[in-house]
Design a protein around this motif. Structure first.
Motif, PDB file in Angstrom:
ATOM      1  N   MET A 208      33.987  98.937 115.809  1.00 33.37           N
ATOM      2  CA  MET A 208      33.242  99.416 114.634  1.00 33.37           C
ATOM      3  C   MET A 208      34.129  99.552 113.380  1.00 33.37           C
ATOM      4  O   MET A 208      33.698  99.259 112.289  1.00 33.37           O
ATOM      5  N   ASP A 209      35.364 100.044 113.568  1.00 25.53           N
ATOM      6  CA  ASP A 209      36.226 100.262 112.398  1.00 25.53           C
ATOM      7  C   ASP A 209      37.399  99.287 112.400  1.00 25.53           C
ATOM      8  O   ASP A 209      38.011  99.060 113.432  1.00 25.53           O
TER       9      ASP A 209
ATOM     10  N   LEU B 164      20.858  97.313 106.697  1.00 25.98           N
ATOM     11  CA  LEU B 164      21.047  98.377 107.695  1.00 25.98           C
ATOM     12  C   LEU B 164      20.584  99.706 107.091  1.00 25.98           C
ATOM     13  O   LEU B 164      20.957 100.024 105.959  1.00 25.98           O
ATOM     14  N   PRO B 165      19.766 100.482 107.820  1.00 28.02           N
ATOM     15  CA  PRO B 165      19.253 101.737 107.256  1.00 28.02           C
ATOM     16  C   PRO B 165      20.337 102.772 106.957  1.00 28.02           C
ATOM     17  O   PRO B 165      20.173 103.609 106.089  1.00 28.02           O
ATOM     18  N   THR B 166      21.451 102.724 107.703  1.00 29.45           N
ATOM     19  CA  THR B 166      22.560 103.647 107.413  1.00 29.45           C
ATOM     20  C   THR B 166      23.870 102.860 107.399  1.00 29.45           C
ATOM     21  O   THR B 166      23.926 101.743 107.901  1.00 29.45           O
TER      22      THR B 166
ATOM     23  N   GLY C 129      32.730  96.920 110.838  1.00 26.88           N
ATOM     24  CA  GLY C 129      32.530  96.354 112.178  1.00 26.88           C
ATOM     25  C   GLY C 129      31.054  96.239 112.537  1.00 26.88           C
ATOM     26  O   GLY C 129      30.586  95.193 112.996  1.00 26.88           O
ATOM     27  N   GLY C 130      30.309  97.327 112.303  1.00 23.14           N
ATOM     28  CA  GLY C 130      28.882  97.343 112.620  1.00 23.14           C
ATOM     29  C   GLY C 130      28.115  96.319 111.804  1.00 23.14           C
ATOM     30  O   GLY C 130      27.196  95.664 112.299  1.00 23.14           O
ATOM     31  N   ALA C 131      28.509  96.168 110.522  1.00 24.94           N
ATOM     32  CA  ALA C 131      27.823  95.216 109.641  1.00 24.94           C
ATOM     33  C   ALA C 131      28.089  93.781 110.097  1.00 24.94           C
ATOM     34  O   ALA C 131      27.161  92.975 110.237  1.00 24.94           O
TER      35      ALA C 131
ATOM     36  N   LEU D 230      27.154 101.623 108.663  1.00 23.87           N
ATOM     37  CA  LEU D 230      27.813 101.548 109.977  1.00 23.87           C
ATOM     38  C   LEU D 230      29.299 101.239 109.862  1.00 23.87           C
ATOM     39  O   LEU D 230      30.026 101.316 110.835  1.00 23.87           O
TER      40      LEU D 230
END
Lengths: 122, 243
Positions: B174-175, B60-62, B67-69, B64
């Protein structure tokens, strides 16, 4: 409310309005945000120009000075704008997360396709 | 059966290779076990290590957050038609010997199977009083909202079948997503089961909930998320109906 204060507030509002539309014409803020700020600035200007009517309202809520009523009004307007910005930030966070995931997944797909092509050549 | 191990990794340069090699040694009959590391915008050398060792990874470029991962892993599993996706921490806490048991639970009909530290006293994991207290509160809240008792609501060692993979790839918090997602799947009528697992202390790095302030904030945030999730799951319901 003293005339000088009214003039000063009107001057500030006009300066602010001019600045909003200067930024909008340079595409530095979105048109919908420029419209929102303009609308709220115009409301503050109307409130400044109609102090007679505001006096009735300020007496009703127990605020002695009309100028304080205008400042309270301005404060409430800022709260509304902050809340609207919070919703924008939340939406943008979700959008950025989706974009980040899609970029990473697309890179992975490109890598897999390149690897497949390379294997076929060999 | 195609099974994907989703390994989220944020600054796991010291443990990620050990985690991957421990997974490579796992062999289960009739199961094709693949893994994918999701490098969550690490600022250490995790990405370089993954590249140099030709590991299977998505970067992932940033950053996250967890959750996002994890959701990126579910998206990958969905697009590559995996039958089961298993979340597996990159810090060496999870024991790969329990992967077969999690898959077995899914084969028996569970939609989601959770590796639990507290179902039986198997765990070597020395849980602190505060950690157990927090877990009990979250368990109580989940029971209050769904009627089901979940012993280890914060466990990140869990397997999901295709139905849940499809749900999570569309909608995932996400969290701190673990307790939140349990409520969502229970409310949607999915079958959730727990199996006892041993967990180890993390081999390197530091827990994100190391300070009392962070832990308190976590509890407030997760408790709120559980209640909100219990009250509203309209979007997830639409996804289910679509399926």
């Amino acid at each position: 409310m003293p005339k000088e204060l009214i003039l000063f507030l009107l001057f500030l509002c006009l300066f602010f309005l001019g600045n909003i539309w200067r930024l909008a014409s340079k595409k530095k803020i979105l048109l919908k945000h420029a419209l929102l700020w303009s609308l709220l600035t115009i409301l503050v200007m109307i409130a400044t120009l109609t102090t007679k009517y505001l006096k009735v309202l300020s007496d009703f809520v127990g605020i002695e000075e009309v100028s304080n009523m205008i400042f309270l009004f301005g404060f409430l307007v800022l709260l509304v704008i902050t809340f609207l910005l919070t919703t924008t930030v939340s939406k943008q966070k979700i959008a950025i997360s989706i974009l980040t995931q899609e970029v990473a997944l697309s890179n992975k797909r490109i890598e897999e396709l390149t690897h497949d092509q390379h294997s076929k050549k060999i | 059966m195609k099974v994907l191990m989703i390994i989220p990794a944020y600054n796991e340069e010291k443990s990620i290779l050990n985690t991957i090699s421990s997974l490579k040694s796992v062999k289960i009959k009739d199961v094709q076990l693949d893994y994918i590391v999701i490098n969550d915008g690490s600022t250490d050398h995790t990405l370089e290590i993954l590249e140099e060792n030709h590991c299977h990874y998505i970067s992932l470029p940033t950053n996250l957050g967890i959750g996002g991962a994890v959701q990126t892993g579910y998206k990958y599993a969905y697009r590559n038609h995996y039958d089961v996706a298993i979340q597996f921490d990159g810090d060496g806490q999870h024991d790969p010997n329990y992967i077969a048991s999690l898959i077995e639970e899914i084969k028996k009909g569970a939609d989601i199977a959770i590796g639990s530290r507290y179902v039986e006293k198997l765990s070597e994991f020395r849980s602190t009083f505060m950690r157990r207290f927090g877990s009990t509160i979250l368990s109580f809240l989940i029971r209050l909202c769904t009627g089901r008792r979940i012993y280890d609501p914060t466990s990140g060692f869990r397997a999901a079948n295709q139905k849940v993979i499809e749900l999570f790839q569309e909608e995932y918090p996400m969290d701190y997503p673990e307790p939140d997602t349990i409520v969502t799947v229970l409310k949607l009528g999915y079958r959730v089961s727990e199996i006892p697992v041993k967990m180890k202390e993390r081999t390197s790095g530091k827990s994100s909930l190391s300070s009392p302030i962070k832990a308190s904030f976590y509890m407030i945030k997760v408790s709120t998320a559980i209640i909100v999730s219990a009250l509203s799951h309209r979007k997830e319901k639409e996804i289910c109906q679509k399926n």
